[in-house]
Each structure stands twice: as C-alpha cells, then as structure tokens.
Design an enzyme around this catalytic site. Structure first.
Site, PDB file in Angstrom:
ATOM      1  N   LYS A 134       0.856  -1.189   0.000  1.00 53.88           N
ATOM      2  CA  LYS A 134       0.000   0.000   0.000  1.00 53.88           C
ATOM      3  C   LYS A 134       0.892   1.239   0.000  1.00 53.88           C
ATOM      4  CE  LYS A 134      -1.660   2.896   2.718  1.00 53.88           C
ATOM      5  NZ  LYS A 134      -1.620   4.052   1.823  1.00 53.88           N
ATOM      6  N   GLU A 136      -1.131   7.333  -0.500  1.00 53.22           N
ATOM      7  CA  GLU A 136      -2.181   7.774  -1.422  1.00 53.22           C
ATOM      8  C   GLU A 136      -1.864   9.137  -2.050  1.00 53.22           C
ATOM      9  OE1 GLU A 136      -2.153   7.634   1.795  1.00 53.22           O
ATOM     10  OE2 GLU A 136      -3.573   8.975   2.772  1.00 53.22           O
ATOM     11  N   SER A 172       4.956   8.111   9.894  1.00 50.01           N
ATOM     12  CA  SER A 172       5.033   8.919  11.112  1.00 50.01           C
ATOM     13  C   SER A 172       4.958   8.036  12.358  1.00 50.01           C
ATOM     14  CB  SER A 172       3.901   9.940  11.118  1.00 50.01           C
ATOM     15  OG  SER A 172       2.665   9.256  11.100  1.00 50.01           O
ATOM     16  N   CYS A 194      13.117  11.913   6.750  1.00 51.95           N
ATOM     17  CA  CYS A 194      13.226  11.473   8.150  1.00 51.95           C
ATOM     18  C   CYS A 194      14.631  11.725   8.681  1.00 51.95           C
ATOM     19  CB  CYS A 194      12.871   9.998   8.284  1.00 51.95           C
ATOM     20  SG  CYS A 194      14.074   8.918   7.504  1.00 51.95           S
ATOM     21  N   GLU A 228       8.248  16.840  15.230  1.00 51.09           N
ATOM     22  CA  GLU A 228       8.946  16.704  13.950  1.00 51.09           C
ATOM     23  C   GLU A 228       8.283  17.698  12.998  1.00 51.09           C
ATOM     24  OE1 GLU A 228       8.105  13.182  11.582  1.00 51.09           O
ATOM     25  OE2 GLU A 228      10.156  13.178  10.844  1.00 51.09           O
TER      26      GLU A 228
HETATM   27  P1  NAD Z   1       2.092   8.827   7.473  1.00 50.54           P
HETATM   28  O1  NAD Z   1       2.317   8.161   8.789  1.00 50.54           O
HETATM   29  O2  NAD Z   1       1.051   9.856   7.369  1.00 50.54           O
HETATM   30  O3  NAD Z   1       1.727   7.717   6.359  1.00 50.54           O
HETATM   31  C1  NAD Z   1       2.492   6.540   6.217  1.00 50.54           C
HETATM   32  C2  NAD Z   1       1.586   5.457   5.644  1.00 50.54           C
HETATM   33  O4  NAD Z   1       0.544   5.181   6.576  1.00 50.54           O
HETATM   34  C3  NAD Z   1       0.917   5.875   4.340  1.00 50.54           C
HETATM   35  O5  NAD Z   1       0.866   4.792   3.461  1.00 50.54           O
HETATM   36  C4  NAD Z   1      -0.472   6.284   4.786  1.00 50.54           C
HETATM   37  O6  NAD Z   1      -1.457   6.111   3.814  1.00 50.54           O
HETATM   38  C5  NAD Z   1      -0.727   5.368   5.965  1.00 50.54           C
HETATM   39  N1  NAD Z   1      -1.644   5.974   6.938  1.00 50.54           N
HETATM   40  C6  NAD Z   1      -1.880   7.296   7.131  1.00 50.54           C
HETATM   41  N2  NAD Z   1      -2.778   7.465   8.116  1.00 50.54           N
HETATM   42  C7  NAD Z   1      -3.092   6.240   8.572  1.00 50.54           C
HETATM   43  C8  NAD Z   1      -3.950   5.769   9.610  1.00 50.54           C
HETATM   44  N3  NAD Z   1      -4.658   6.610  10.363  1.00 50.54           N
HETATM   45  N4  NAD Z   1      -4.024   4.457   9.821  1.00 50.54           N
HETATM   46  C9  NAD Z   1      -3.305   3.596   9.069  1.00 50.54           C
HETATM   47  N5  NAD Z   1      -2.470   3.990   8.083  1.00 50.54           N
HETATM   48  C10 NAD Z   1      -2.358   5.290   7.832  1.00 50.54           C
HETATM   49  O7  NAD Z   1       3.529   9.380   7.012  1.00 50.54           O
HETATM   50  P2  NAD Z   1       3.846  10.311   5.763  1.00 50.54           P
HETATM   51  O8  NAD Z   1       3.350  11.682   6.045  1.00 50.54           O
HETATM   52  O9  NAD Z   1       3.448   9.661   4.513  1.00 50.54           O
HETATM   53  O10 NAD Z   1       5.454  10.302   5.808  1.00 50.54           O
HETATM   54  C11 NAD Z   1       6.209  11.165   6.603  1.00 50.54           C
HETATM   55  C12 NAD Z   1       6.613  10.508   7.902  1.00 50.54           C
HETATM   56  O11 NAD Z   1       7.364   9.319   7.627  1.00 50.54           O
HETATM   57  C13 NAD Z   1       7.540  11.385   8.731  1.00 50.54           C
HETATM   58  O12 NAD Z   1       7.183  11.265  10.082  1.00 50.54           O
HETATM   59  C14 NAD Z   1       8.924  10.797   8.477  1.00 50.54           C
HETATM   60  O13 NAD Z   1       9.866  11.042   9.491  1.00 50.54           O
HETATM   61  C15 NAD Z   1       8.577   9.347   8.394  1.00 50.54           C
HETATM   62  N6  NAD Z   1       9.621   8.621   7.698  1.00 50.54           N
HETATM   63  C16 NAD Z   1      10.431   7.806   8.451  1.00 50.54           C
HETATM   64  C17 NAD Z   1      11.473   7.128   7.839  1.00 50.54           C
HETATM   65  C18 NAD Z   1      12.375   6.237   8.641  1.00 50.54           C
HETATM   66  O14 NAD Z   1      13.117   5.472   8.035  1.00 50.54           O
HETATM   67  N7  NAD Z   1      12.367   6.290   9.959  1.00 50.54           N
HETATM   68  C19 NAD Z   1      11.688   7.269   6.466  1.00 50.54           C
HETATM   69  C20 NAD Z   1      10.828   8.095   5.731  1.00 50.54           C
HETATM   70  C21 NAD Z   1       9.794   8.764   6.362  1.00 50.54           C
END
Ligand code: NAD
Length: 500
Positions: free
Chosen positions: A174, A177, A227, A282, A384
């Site tokens: 997945k 989106e 996140s 990140c 963050e």
């Molecule tokens: P996000 O948590 O909003 O989304 C990540 C995934 O989870 C997406 O596929 C999204 O559709 C899904 N998602 C969103 N809301 C959800 C919910 N309520 N329930 C279940 N799934 C859900 O993150 P983002 O905004 O796409 O990415 C940025 C974040 O990712 C930042 O916090 C960044 O630090 C982190 N990140 C971490 C690393 C690492 O290696 N530690 C690498 C890249 C990004």
C-alpha cells in the site's frame, strides 16, 4: 473527471474502487488524478493472489532464478530513471535532481538484494552426535505487507521489496495515497524484469486499506515506514494479529557543532541536510546545536548567508533548490509550528511564511525559515516539523549537547562536526540515535549496513535494510538429520535426552 490511479493485482490493473481521493501536483496545486482506495475485499483479493500457486512457486524457485529478475530490475531502473523521476517529482514536489538521487539510492538497495543468498545462507554442523548433522535454513515468511510514506515514493519501497522478493516472498504493497503513480511504474518494471504475476501486488488506499492488511491472517509480516503515531498503531495492531512488524518512524535530528569544527563545512551540511527536499526527510537535520557563544555567532552568520541563497520552485525547474511541501494540510501544519515557535519566544531570523512562487502562486511553497534560541520547552523542539523550518539552540558544552539530543523522544539520526577524534568518539558512543554522523551531513548509511532509529523512531527489532532486513523477511528453521545406514546401526530405543 481525472484518471483513476488504481490497484495492481495478479499483473492486472484494477480501477473499480468505490472510494477515491484526490492526487495533487504540489508545485501547482492542480488536482492531477484520483487515487482508488481499496476496501477489505480488494485487499483480500490481493492477498489471494500473493498466496496463489504462482507466488508459492516463486518461493520454491532457485536463488539463481530469482536473482536474474533482481538483476534485470536494476537495469530497468537505470534505463528508465528519467521517466520515474518525472513521475515522482510531479506528485511529490521534489526537484528532478533530488528524485534522481532517490532513484540512485533505490538502485543501491536493489543491488544489495542481489546478496540475498549470501545473507540468508544458514549454518551447518557435521556429526554433532551419533552421526547427526544439524543445519539451519532461512525460508520466506510468505506474504509481506508493505505500507510506505509519501516522502520517498520509490527509494523506501524498492529497498524493502527488492529484498523481500529476492528471498522468495510475495508482496501486497500500500503506497502513500499522495504519491500513488510511482508504484504502478515499479509494477511495470517488475513485470518486464520477469517477475511472475501474483508475486507483486498493489492496493492503493488509506486507513481502511491498512486495517484490512493488518487484520488479514495470511499476511505474515508488515514493513511500515511513516510517522510515529501511525507506526506505533501499525506495530501494536499488527503484532496483536500475530504478525512480525518492523515500523520505521519519525525523526528530529540534531547537528552538534564543536568550536574546533570546520564551520564552513558545518554550515553547508546544515543547509543542505536541513532544507533539502523541503525538509521532508526522516533524516533531515532539524536542529543546529553550536557549542559555545562564539561558535553560535559565527555559525549563525554563515547559515543565514547560505540559506538566503536558496531558491524554491516547481519540481521541474532546474534552478530550484527545493520544491513545495506535499499538501495544503502539510503547509498549514508547518505554518502553525512556525507561528507557535514565534509565540513561544524563539528568535525568528529568516521568515518564509509569506513566500509565494511568482508563477505557481497556489503551489504549497514555504520559504526557508530559521529560528535561533529554540529551547527544549518549545513545541518546535518536541515536534517533527516536516517542512522547511529549522532551528538553532544554544548549548554551552558537549555534555549539554548530548543531553539535549538524548532528551528527545526520537532517536533517528544525529551528527557532530569536530576535528577531535575523542570528542567524536564520545558523541557516537553516548547519543541515543540509530544513525550517527561525524563531519557528514546526513548519516544515511549505504544499503549493506542496517538502517533504523532508536527510541520512538522505530518499533520492532529489525532494520529497514542491511542484512537484518533479509532476516526479517525470512524465518529460521533448524534441521537435525541422520541417514538410514546410520539409523540401522542404532536400533535401541531410549527415551532419555542424550548426547552420544
Ligand atoms: P504517514 O504516517 O502519514 O503515512 C504513512 C503510511 O501510513 C501511508 O501509506 C499512509 O497512507 C498510511 N496511513 C496514514 N494514516 C493512517 C492511519 N490513520 N491508519 C493507518 N495507516 C495510515 O507518514 P507520511 O506523512 O506519509 O510520511 C512522513 C513521515 O514518515 C515522517 O514522520 C517521516 O519522518 C517518516 N519517515 C520515516 C522514515 C524512517 O526510516 N524512519 C523514512 C521516511 C519517512
């Protein structure tokens, strides 16, 4: 009506979802497509494909046969980098140069996946007792569910899935989106590389899709990046459904600069690692911690001077240093974090809130924003901030710098700039960060080292890449084996536990 970006199951494109959401070009704010959102039935269909005989045959295929596909995938990624960079830039907003950098790191991950046979080969002991040989093997876990963030539409997925597929698993992915198109492009490359249908499946979607994946009994492992709030949820729900889960989450990465450091190099590193990709990484450096007043004053001037030269632009503007942030909501969140930091009393030394792109006035741009005198009580330190607003915090000693770094709930990366080996050594031994840099801007290791943060930057014991990832995607079996002629000699039955 915009085109619908759909799912990909058993080698077929599927666009029949009842629910869709908008996909924007952040550089202009134009809605460029709709993304289908999979419900539980579509997820079940994808899992059914991933457990089909086609997928099972992939698990049984020889390492040599599987590696031919991974090699070919690498060649295709190189050959089609320009097209893929365009797709990433259009939906993410990062510059083409940055998108190509991301693809380069994705290719590096694919190359490491070619080492799967080496990193998963087992152990062997001959004649441990009574002519019994013991050996261990690693076998695929089965179906791996991958849930990925918007900020690396191809690097993180490629790194995860190249290894998961290379060791024999099938995938249900997945993507975010917000950036769904790179996934379908990747599916095309897998197909062209010779991966059998059913091994690689995509379900586009949101929370409903993720929940269906977490609840599905035939998904054995979940790889999540995103996140901290969502990662923790995915970890808890996934493990409660008896899956192995590795979740890599948020970061707040500190850069400590000692008085003896090369300040010019430190300022360059802070500006590039701080503002690159509109700070949506990140591993972006969020906070600058100069040690001592004199270091702070000199560094502040250098950083202001260099940050002022940065230019923002559309993803395909070759003069832009960084682009728009991902969404209207993200822009709003970053602007609120800046307002709050002003209200909390930090000194706003560069203010990008009012920035407007001269042509793309609706794009989600924020100019580079810089605070001085941030403190640990402020939300700006605690959160963050996923957009181009960075801070400086004054500290008087290395002890204080380490303490501030370690007090944060996240422990993804941290960096020190110094010319003194002992100081660097103390720093990397004492900071609670998974990745530590010494005189380098972003301590993102090469793909043959394990990657993963500490504390609330990671849930689960595995790593995103490196040998640990191969172990995460396989399960261990230990076999004790004795052959018939030896059995014949040992006719007596004994129920005692023995070593002979
Ligand atoms: P996000 O948590 O909003 O989304 C990540 C995934 O989870 C997406 O596929 C999204 O559709 C899904 N998602 C969103 N809301 C959800 C919910 N309520 N329930 C279940 N799934 C859900 O993150 P983002 O905004 O796409 O990415 C940025 C974040 O990712 C930042 O916090 C960044 O630090 C982190 N990140 C971490 C690393 C690492 O290696 N530690 C690498 C890249 C990004």
């Amino acid at each position: 009506m915009n085109q619908v970006i759909g799912h990909y199951i058993s080698g077929q494109h599927i666009r029949d979802s009842q629910h869709t959401g908008p996909v924007f070009n952040p550089s202009t704010r134009a809605e460029i497509a709709r993304c289908a959102y999979a419900d539980a039935a579509t997820v079940a269909r994808a899992v059914q494909a991933a457990t089909s005989s086609n997928a099972k045959n992939w698990a049984k295929a020889s390492h040599a046969a599987r590696l031919q596909v991974i090699y070919k995938l690498r060649e295709l990624m190189i050959a089609r980098t320009d097209e893929l960079a365009e797709i990433i830039g259009r939906e993410h907003g990062k510059t083409i140069l940055d998108a190509k950098g991301e693809i380069g790191r994705a290719i590096e991950g694919i190359e490491f996946a070619c080492n799967a046979p080496h990193v998963t080969k087992g152990e062997y002991a001959r004649n441990v007792a009574g002519d019994i040989d013991v050996f261990s093997i690693r076998v695929p876990v089965g179906v791996v569910g991958c849930i990925t963030p918007f900020n690396f539409p191809i690097m993180i997925p490629a790194v995860m899935m190249a290894m998961a597929v290379s060791v024999g698993n099938a995938i249900v992915w997945k993507p975010s989106e917000k950036v769904p198109s790179a996934a379908l492009f990747f599916a095309e490359l897998w197909k062209e590389a010779g991966l059998p249908d059913d091994v690689f499946n995509i379900v586009q979607g949101d929370k409903v899709t993720v929940d269906a994946m977490l609840e599905h009994p035939d998904i054995a492992a979940i790889s999540f990046v995103g996140s901290t709030q969502i990662g923790e949820y995915v970890y808890q729900k996934g493990t409660s459904h008896n899956k192995r889960v590795a979740a890599f989450t948020g970061g707040k990465n500190h850069m400590v600069v000692m008085p003896d450091a090369d300040l010019e190099a430190a300022a360059n590193a802070f500006v590039s690692a701080g503002f690159g990709s509109a700070s949506q990484r990140c591993m972006a450096v969020s906070l600058l911690l100069p040690v001592g007043e004199e270091t702070a004053l000199k560094l502040r001037e250098l950083v202001i001077e260099k940050t002022k030269t940065l230019s923002m632009g559309a993803y395909n503007d070759p003069t832009a240093d960084f682009g728009a942030v991902i969404s209207a909501q993200s822009k709003q969140t970053v602007l609120q974090a800046i307002d709050q930091c002003v209200a909390d009393g930090a000194e706003l030394i560069l203010d990008g809130r009012a920035y407007q792109h001269p042509i793309h006035q609706n794009g989600y741009y924020i100019g580079p924003t810089l605070f001085d005198h941030v403190t640990t009580e402020m939300d700006f330190y605690k959160q963050e901030v996923f957009g181009p607003a960075r801070g400086m915090m004054r500290v008087s000693s290395l002890d204080e710098a380490i303490d501030v770094t370690n007090r944060h709930e996240f422990g993804n990366g941290s960096v020190i700039f110094t010319r003194d080996g002992k100081t660097a050594n103390r720093f990397f031994m004492e900071v609670e960060s998974g990745m530590v840099g010494v005189n380098v801007p972003v301590p993102l290791p090469v793909s043959y080292f394990n990657f993963g943060g500490l504390r609330r930057s990671k849930f689960g014991e595995s790593h995103l890449y490196g040998p640990d990832a191969a172990r995460f995607y396989t399960k261990l079996k230990t076999i004790s084996q004795k052959w018939p002629d030896a059995v014949e000699q040992d006719q007596a039955i004994s129920l005692a536990f023995k070593i002979t």
